[in-house]
Design an enzyme around this catalytic site. Structure first.
Site, PDB file in Angstrom:
ATOM      1  N   CYS A  26      -1.352   6.306   9.533  1.00 15.60           N
ATOM      2  CA  CYS A  26      -0.082   5.734   9.967  1.00 15.60           C
ATOM      3  C   CYS A  26      -0.309   4.485  10.815  1.00 15.60           C
ATOM      4  O   CYS A  26      -1.110   4.489  11.749  1.00 15.60           O
ATOM      5  CB  CYS A  26       0.691   6.781  10.772  1.00 15.60           C
ATOM      6  SG  CYS A  26       2.337   6.255  11.248  1.00 15.60           S
ATOM      7  N   CYS A  79       6.558  -4.730  15.413  1.00 14.92           N
ATOM      8  CA  CYS A  79       6.180  -3.668  16.345  1.00 14.92           C
ATOM      9  C   CYS A  79       4.711  -3.866  16.731  1.00 14.92           C
ATOM     10  O   CYS A  79       3.851  -4.054  15.871  1.00 14.92           O
ATOM     11  CB  CYS A  79       6.398  -2.303  15.706  1.00 14.92           C
ATOM     12  SG  CYS A  79       8.125  -1.981  15.281  1.00 14.92           S
ATOM     13  N   GLU A 103       0.830  -1.187   0.000  1.00 15.06           N
ATOM     14  CA  GLU A 103       0.000   0.000   0.000  1.00 15.06           C
ATOM     15  C   GLU A 103       0.875   1.251   0.000  1.00 15.06           C
ATOM     16  O   GLU A 103       1.922   1.286   0.660  1.00 15.06           O
ATOM     17  CB  GLU A 103      -0.942  -0.012   1.209  1.00 15.06           C
ATOM     18  CG  GLU A 103      -1.874  -1.209   1.184  1.00 15.06           C
ATOM     19  CD  GLU A 103      -2.946  -1.180   2.270  1.00 15.06           C
ATOM     20  OE1 GLU A 103      -2.965  -0.216   3.064  1.00 15.06           O
ATOM     21  OE2 GLU A 103      -3.763  -2.114   2.315  1.00 15.06           O
ATOM     22  N   CYS A 108       1.659  -1.688  15.177  1.00  9.02           N
ATOM     23  CA  CYS A 108       1.603  -1.495  13.727  1.00  9.02           C
ATOM     24  C   CYS A 108       0.893  -2.666  13.056  1.00  9.02           C
ATOM     25  O   CYS A 108       1.264  -3.826  13.245  1.00  9.02           O
ATOM     26  CB  CYS A 108       3.020  -1.348  13.170  1.00  9.02           C
ATOM     27  SG  CYS A 108       3.068  -1.103  11.385  1.00  9.02           S
ATOM     28  N   CYS A 134       6.345  -6.896   6.835  1.00  6.47           N
ATOM     29  CA  CYS A 134       7.465  -6.331   7.586  1.00  6.47           C
ATOM     30  C   CYS A 134       8.120  -7.431   8.395  1.00  6.47           C
ATOM     31  O   CYS A 134       7.446  -8.248   9.027  1.00  6.47           O
ATOM     32  CB  CYS A 134       6.994  -5.211   8.516  1.00  6.47           C
ATOM     33  SG  CYS A 134       8.362  -4.349   9.344  1.00  6.47           S
ATOM     34  N   CYS A 156       3.922   8.332   0.904  1.00 12.16           N
ATOM     35  CA  CYS A 156       4.436   7.345   1.859  1.00 12.16           C
ATOM     36  C   CYS A 156       4.649   6.036   1.103  1.00 12.16           C
ATOM     37  O   CYS A 156       3.688   5.417   0.625  1.00 12.16           O
ATOM     38  CB  CYS A 156       3.445   7.169   3.007  1.00 12.16           C
ATOM     39  SG  CYS A 156       4.031   6.126   4.347  1.00 12.16           S
TER      40      CYS A 156
END
Length: 369
Positions: free
Chosen positions: A344, A120, A96, A123, A116, A109
């Site tokens: 975010c 985290c 994305e 996220c 990933c 962005c």
């Protein structure tokens, strides 16, 4: 992107690599300049349209090379003007990419990995697990797609003024491809974005951060999110390998290499009841003392797999006040695009998870609903 081919994708090659490519074809180096402008400044992906090159060269290029960007499978604009693309990459996975307009500024962005490799806790991307690194063509291809969305090209119109490597993935774990893509972002013959306006965001891969300072001088954002190691170990597991003191020392070294006086951006996701208290702010002010930086507070954006909550605006402003009074320029990031899951921490894409992290997370949720 369409199905992979054996042809060389020229889209991800910075100028030096394109020059070397044309030399292998027995051509002059200046051909690299021509094709850079065709691809990135004019958005052309058909060699037949590149009319300042001979037909013989164009036919040769069609045999061995291609200009192939990602396939857009979703393109939606939020109520606030934020635009999100979902782009399918080779092998069916997707990432994305988000464009945030703000007056004359347009910040894109960009993702660096499919999923990933970090985990985290705040996220959404991390909950999807990890598939692979993106190629340089797939990274710069996100910029290419976003720029082509504003066709026809107008040299005076710059819908993308800033790029942040802050989408899906940890950029420093895909070092070579990210550096090649950022070089294209800053290349005058391509997008010509200022080094001050290309920002790499890292959770703290310290050796790669030191290496980054040897090859580029883009701006830097540090995903900190906690003022001490005990708390950051829980929020950003990478901290167990590279604790805060080592990360901030590497940040100082990077800034010291820059030819101009520039500040790092400290990214701090504010989570209700976790890291949002005034004492956290005071502790943060102490550990950042002497570091040239500005602080960006990001109120947590909820997603289905998380038990965390967004802090109240009063709590976030109290946090900001403590930091302001300590002498830090501190802003609160406005949530943008949350109606299309473009805020975010909310980017997810479609990830065939090689780590099986998403399966393990779902299993835990079923046991402990």
């Amino acid at each position: 992107m369409s199905a992979p081919s054996d042809k060389v994708n020229l889209l991800g090659m910075p100028k030096a690599k394109l020059e070397a490519f044309f030399e292998t074809l027995g051509e002059k180096k200046f051909r690299a300049q021509q094709i850079l402008q065709w691809m990135h400044q004019r958005g052309v992906d058909d060699f037949d349209q590149m009319t300042n090159m001979s037909k013989v060269l164009r036919d040769k290029l069609k045999e061995v090379a291609e200009v192939r960007g990602p396939e857009v499978v979703y393109d939606e604009t939020s109520r606030d003007g934020t635009r999100k693309w979902v782009m399918r990459m080779d092998n069916g996975n997707s990432v994305e990419t988000v464009l945030i307009p703000d007056g004359e500024r347009g910040t894109l962005c960009v993702s660096s990995q499919i999923g990933c490799s970090l985990d985290c806790t705040f996220c959404s991307t991390g909950k999807r697990g990890f598939n692979r690194n993106l190629t340089a063509a797939e990274i710069i291809g996100q910029v290419w797609v976003a720029r082509r969305a504003f066709m026809p090209f107008d040299p005076t119109d710059r819908p993308i003024t800033n790029v942040v490597m802050m989408g899906m993935g940890e950029p420093l774990l895909n070092f070579e491809n990210v550096v090649d893509a950022m070089n294209l972002m800053m290349e005058d013959l391509a997008y010509g974005i200022s080094k001050r306006r290309v920002t790499l965001s890292t959770s703290g891969v310290v050796p790669a951060l030191d290496r980054l300072g040897e090859v580029t001088d883009v701006s830097l954002a540090i995903s900190l999110h906690a003022p001490n190691d005990e708390l950051r170990n829980k929020l950003v597991p990478l901290n167990k390998k590279y604790p805060i003191s080592e990360l901030l020392a590497a940040t100082r070294r990077y800034l010291a290499r820059l030819p101009d006086k520039r500040k790092a951006t400290i990214e701090y996701t504010v989570i209700q009841g976790v890291n949002d208290q005034p004492e956290h702010a005071r502790e943060l002010a102490v550990i950042l003392k002497g570091l040239p930086c500005k602080i960006n507070l990001i109120p947590f954006n909820p997603f289905p797999e998380s038990d965390f909550s967004r802090p109240s605006m009063n709590a976030t402003r109290r946090f900001q006040t403590v930091l302001n009074e300590a002498g830090y320029v501190t802003t609160i990031r406005t949530t943008r695009g949350d109606d299309i899951d473009a805020a975010c921490g909310q980017l997810v894409g479609r990830v065939e998870d090689r780590t099986r992290r998403s399966q393990r997370y779902i299993a835990v949720q079923q046991v402990n609903p």
